[in-house]
Enzyme design. Structure first.
Site, PDB file in Angstrom:
ATOM      1  N   TYR A 248      41.518  37.774  44.925  1.00  0.00           N
ATOM      2  CA  TYR A 248      42.206  38.896  44.284  1.00  0.00           C
ATOM      3  C   TYR A 248      41.595  39.304  42.943  1.00  0.00           C
ATOM      4  CZ  TYR A 248      46.022  38.998  47.652  1.00  0.00           C
ATOM      5  OH  TYR A 248      46.759  39.150  48.793  1.00  0.00           O
TER       6      TYR A 248
ATOM      7  N   LYS B  50      41.979  25.678  54.407  1.00  0.00           N
ATOM      8  CA  LYS B  50      40.960  25.965  55.435  1.00  0.00           C
ATOM      9  C   LYS B  50      39.665  25.272  55.036  1.00  0.00           C
ATOM     10  CE  LYS B  50      39.567  28.159  59.162  1.00  0.00           C
ATOM     11  NZ  LYS B  50      39.969  27.679  60.502  1.00  0.00           N
TER      12      LYS B  50
ATOM     13  N   ASP C 197      45.407  28.100  59.980  1.00  0.00           N
ATOM     14  CA  ASP C 197      45.630  28.738  61.286  1.00  0.00           C
ATOM     15  C   ASP C 197      46.683  27.967  62.080  1.00  0.00           C
ATOM     16  OD1 ASP C 197      43.727  26.687  61.301  1.00  0.00           O
ATOM     17  OD2 ASP C 197      42.374  27.650  62.730  1.00  0.00           O
TER      18      ASP C 197
ATOM     19  N   ASP D 121      49.772  35.372  51.012  1.00  0.00           N
ATOM     20  CA  ASP D 121      50.152  36.768  51.291  1.00  0.00           C
ATOM     21  C   ASP D 121      50.423  36.945  52.788  1.00  0.00           C
ATOM     22  OD1 ASP D 121      50.464  39.572  50.941  1.00  0.00           O
ATOM     23  OD2 ASP D 121      48.411  39.856  51.639  1.00  0.00           O
TER      24      ASP D 121
ATOM     25  N   ASP E 105      54.380  37.310  55.042  1.00  0.00           N
ATOM     26  CA  ASP E 105      54.818  38.362  55.973  1.00  0.00           C
ATOM     27  C   ASP E 105      55.169  37.753  57.331  1.00  0.00           C
ATOM     28  OD1 ASP E 105      54.288  40.330  53.989  1.00  0.00           O
ATOM     29  OD2 ASP E 105      53.586  41.749  55.496  1.00  0.00           O
TER      30      ASP E 105
HETATM   31  C1  IPM Z   1      52.264  41.421  48.274  1.00  0.00           C
HETATM   32  C2  IPM Z   1      51.321  42.562  48.518  1.00  0.00           C
HETATM   33  C3  IPM Z   1      50.195  42.568  47.493  1.00  0.00           C
HETATM   34  C4  IPM Z   1      49.431  41.248  47.647  1.00  0.00           C
HETATM   35  C5  IPM Z   1      49.229  43.769  47.606  1.00  0.00           C
HETATM   36  C6  IPM Z   1      49.989  45.062  47.455  1.00  0.00           C
HETATM   37  C7  IPM Z   1      48.102  43.710  46.632  1.00  0.00           C
HETATM   38  O1  IPM Z   1      50.838  42.543  49.815  1.00  0.00           O
HETATM   39  O2  IPM Z   1      52.842  41.342  47.178  1.00  0.00           O
HETATM   40  O3  IPM Z   1      52.475  40.627  49.195  1.00  0.00           O
HETATM   41  O4  IPM Z   1      48.527  41.125  48.481  1.00  0.00           O
HETATM   42  O5  IPM Z   1      49.764  40.321  46.907  1.00  0.00           O
HETATM   43 MN    MN Z   2      51.805  41.066  51.082  1.00  0.00          MN
END
Ligand code: IPM
Ligand code: MN
Ligand code: NAD
Length: 338
Positions: free
Chosen positions: A130, A177, A210, A234, A238
């Site tokens: 990042y 990893k 993974d 990240d 999700d």
């Molecule tokens: C999150 C988002 C951010 C990240 C993006 C928008 C840069 O996906 O907060 O999860 O990758 O951290």
């Molecule tokens: Mn995210």
């Protein structure tokens, strides 16, 4: 305590969900100051994170953040400057993202209940890929080559792993990893192996990232705290949202223990539903609850979580959860429970 909160609603559904959660903080006596950082300011003034932003934010107890992202800025340049600028600029190294099933009906996993899906991902929040360092050469030719540096420091890895162990009661699982990522992978594994023995009561486990993704779906009950690097965190968060009802419910805290914290839903600006009063504000409410916990207001935080659970129980929900209510209707219902 000065009781001052900086509010950064952002873009898309960010302002819609923050408009629901912010009144809860106001009712608790916080003074809210809004900052209009986001796509419009970037496009009209060329400003993402203003130069004095970090200094100004040091006056506040916490930051309540919506989301950034706008189809007019496809590379998210403003979002990286603002959001990543705040995470690194304020050194908010611990991104804590609960993966908690709030109601059995919400999971897509067969035979899993609220008892099975209840863990927290500690995502390192200031390093990895990042940083924005790298290069692109021979652009627009078949020889085009891009390099994005993934940077990890011993101190950076050690502090997030330590934070994970400090918060654990039973287990910490490292997601890494090291079989493919030669330097950074080895560092994470070595530092984890150094720190784990200092916490003999906590079970220390390691999984390749993974495999960890698969285990989230197959047997989420094995996790209490997961610790991992920025990009893996990240993606996994999700996935975690996916098994607990979706992004409309996923909350997060970006903290530097002992300093300021930034609290935000895990979701983005959701351009596909922005402006339609369809966004689920629950992730924003649950992020406000994390903010309250951070400020040691445990009782109001608990009540707020209970109110969200009530709304789910009674199907006072937006379409993402199968309901027919609007953002504002869900918000009003939750606030009325408090
Ligand atoms: C999150 C988002 C951010 C990240 C993006 C928008 C840069 O996906 O907060 O999860 O990758 O951290
Ligand atoms: Mn995210
Ligand atoms: P997203 O999280 O915005 O949306 C993904 C999907 O989930 C969409 O279908 C959306 O409608 C749905 N969704 C998200 N939040 C919801 C909510 N509260 N209620 C109901 N449905 C919801 O991710 P994306 O579409 O990949 O990205 C859109 C923009 O947001 C991009 O510019 C991206 O860079 C940005 N983004 C920002 C952040 C952040 O500010 N922290 C996080 C992720 C993505």
């Amino acid at each position: 305590m000065s009781k001052k909160i900086a509010v950064i609603p952002g873009d898309g559904i960010g302002p819609e969900v923050i408009a629901e959660g912010a009144p809860v903080l106001e009712q608790l006596g916080f003074e809210l100051t809004h900052f209009g950082w986001g796509a419009n300011k970037w496009l009209s003034e060329g400003i993402g994170l203003p130069p004095d932003a970090l200094k100004n934010l040091s006056d506040f107890d916490a930051i309540y953040f919506g989301a950034l992202g706008d189809p007019r800025i496809p590379d998210m340049a403003h979002g990286r400057e603002i959001l990543l600028g705040l995470r690194t600029g304020l050194d908010l190294y611990a991104n804590m993202r609960p993966i908690q099933l709030l109601n059995n009906k919400l999971t897509c996993l067969k035979n899993k209940t609220c008892d099975d899906i209840n863990f927290i991902i500690f995502r390192e929040n200031t390093q990895d890929i990042y940083g924005g360092h790298g290069s692109a050469s021979n652009k627009n030719t078949p020889q085009e080559t891009t390099i994005d540096e993934s940077r990890h420091t011993y101190a950076g890895v050690a502090r997030i792993i330590t934070q994970a162990f400090e918060c654990a009661q039973k287990s910490v699982t490292l997601g890494h990893k090291s079989n493919a990522i030669k330097f950074g992978g080895a560092l994470w594994q070595r530092v984890f192996n150094e720190i784990a023995p200092k916490y003999p009561k906590i079970k220390a486990k390691q999984l390749y990232i993974d495999t960890m993704a698969m285990e989230f779906v197959r047997a989420p009950e094995q996790f209490e705290i997961v610790v991992t690097s920025n990009l893996f965190g990240d993606i996994l968060t999700d996935l975690g949202a996916g098994i607990t009802g979706g992004l409309g419910l996923a909350a997060s805290a970006n903290i530097h223990p002992g300093r300021i914290g930034l609290f935000e839903p895990v979701h983005g600006s959701a351009p596909d539903i922005a402006g339609q009063n369809k966004a689920n504000p629950m992730a924003a409410f649950l992020s406000a609850a994390m903010l309250l916990d951070f400020l040691k207001l445990f009782e109001p935080a608990k009540k707020l979580r209970e109110a969200v659970k009530q709304a789910i129980e009674r199907n006072i929900c937006t379409p993402d959860l199968g309901g027919q209510k609007t953002t504002q209707e869900v918000g009003s219902f939750i606030r009325a429970q408090l």
